[in-house]
Design an enzyme around this catalytic site. Structure first.
Site, PDB file in Angstrom:
ATOM      1  N   HIS A 138       1.621   4.385  -2.751  1.00  0.00           N
ATOM      2  CA  HIS A 138       1.563   5.834  -2.496  1.00  0.00           C
ATOM      3  C   HIS A 138       2.753   6.556  -3.137  1.00  0.00           C
ATOM      4  O   HIS A 138       2.607   7.630  -3.695  1.00  0.00           O
ATOM      5  CB  HIS A 138       1.606   6.127  -0.988  1.00  0.00           C
ATOM      6  CG  HIS A 138       0.261   6.172  -0.338  1.00  0.00           C
ATOM      7  ND1 HIS A 138      -0.737   7.022  -0.755  1.00  0.00           N
ATOM      8  CD2 HIS A 138      -0.255   5.495   0.710  1.00  0.00           C
ATOM      9  CE1 HIS A 138      -1.815   6.853   0.014  1.00  0.00           C
ATOM     10  NE2 HIS A 138      -1.551   5.923   0.907  1.00  0.00           N
ATOM     11  N   HIS A 162       0.842  -1.209   0.000  1.00  0.00           N
ATOM     12  CA  HIS A 162       0.000   0.000   0.000  1.00  0.00           C
ATOM     13  C   HIS A 162       0.879   1.262   0.000  1.00  0.00           C
ATOM     14  O   HIS A 162       0.616   2.216  -0.746  1.00  0.00           O
ATOM     15  CB  HIS A 162      -0.908  -0.046   1.241  1.00  0.00           C
ATOM     16  CG  HIS A 162      -1.833   1.120   1.396  1.00  0.00           C
ATOM     17  ND1 HIS A 162      -3.200   1.013   1.207  1.00  0.00           N
ATOM     18  CD2 HIS A 162      -1.612   2.407   1.743  1.00  0.00           C
ATOM     19  CE1 HIS A 162      -3.755   2.208   1.419  1.00  0.00           C
ATOM     20  NE2 HIS A 162      -2.818   3.069   1.754  1.00  0.00           N
ATOM     21  N   GLU A 163       1.935   1.250   0.805  1.00  0.00           N
ATOM     22  CA  GLU A 163       2.790   2.438   0.924  1.00  0.00           C
ATOM     23  C   GLU A 163       3.648   2.655  -0.324  1.00  0.00           C
ATOM     24  O   GLU A 163       3.838   3.785  -0.760  1.00  0.00           O
ATOM     25  CB  GLU A 163       3.673   2.353   2.179  1.00  0.00           C
ATOM     26  CG  GLU A 163       2.897   2.230   3.491  1.00  0.00           C
ATOM     27  CD  GLU A 163       1.818   3.291   3.666  1.00  0.00           C
ATOM     28  OE1 GLU A 163       2.081   4.484   3.393  1.00  0.00           O
ATOM     29  OE2 GLU A 163       0.690   2.943   4.060  1.00  0.00           O
TER      30      GLU A 163
HETATM   31 ZN    ZN Z   1      -2.841   5.095   2.246  1.00  0.00          ZN
END
Ligand code: ZN
Length: 169
Positions: free
Chosen positions: A145, A141-142
């Site tokens: 980003h 998830h990171e």
């Molecule tokens: Zn997030």
């Protein structure tokens, strides 16, 4: 504390974050930035990790909350700089996901069950970490980003759950 976490309309969340330069490792400025990220993360009751673009800084940094290691929490949040996923399991899992920059949507995202991450720490030392479970999900998830990707780009069955405002502190 004022919430400094930017929300999904902010273009910084769609930019590809720049690598941290060699000259920045070991500096007080870099440490201050990660401390600011940790403080913003700690202020969110449901926060598990935060990437620098989420505080408006387009750099390849994310922090993972020490809380996720409970019942044996760490002394400090984990900091990963210039990270890259260098290995992923073939096995994928579909997991419920949300994001501090996409309030209050949740959805199902397909992720690798296990990943290996390589990164640098605040001093510039190379770190390598194998992860499964929640930590593997966080890493993916990171990294998204840092590439300008939000989980809602990939999620299925998106739903909105607003927390009960009476319980917020
Ligand atoms: Zn997030």
């Amino acid at each position: 504390m004022t919430n400094i976490i930017v929300q999904k309309e902010d273009p910084v969340l769609r930019a590809k974050a720049a690598p941290v330069a060699e000259s920045e490792f070991g500096t007080p400025e870099l440490k201050e930035l990660t401390e600011k990220m940790s403080a913003a993360l700690a202020a969110e009751f449901d926060g598990v990790a935060l990437a620098a673009p989420q505080v408006g800084v387009s750099k390849q940094i994310f922090v993972v909350s020490k809380k996720i290691f409970e019942p044996k929490p760490l002394e400090e949040d984990l900091v990963f700089i210039n990270p890259a996923i260098v290995g992923s399991s073939k096995t994928k899992v579909t997991l419920e996901e949300g994001c501090l920059s996409v309030r209050w949507l949740y959805g199902e995202v397909k992720r690798a069950e296990k990943v290996t991450l390589e990164a640098r720490d605040l001093a510039g030392k190379k770190v390598r970490r194998h992860a499964g479970g929640l930590l593997a999900q966080i890493f993916q998830h990171e990294i998204d980003h840092l590439n300008g990707v939000l989980f809602t780009d990939k999620a299925k069955n998106l739903k909105e759950y607003k927390p009960d405002t009476n319980v917020n502190e």
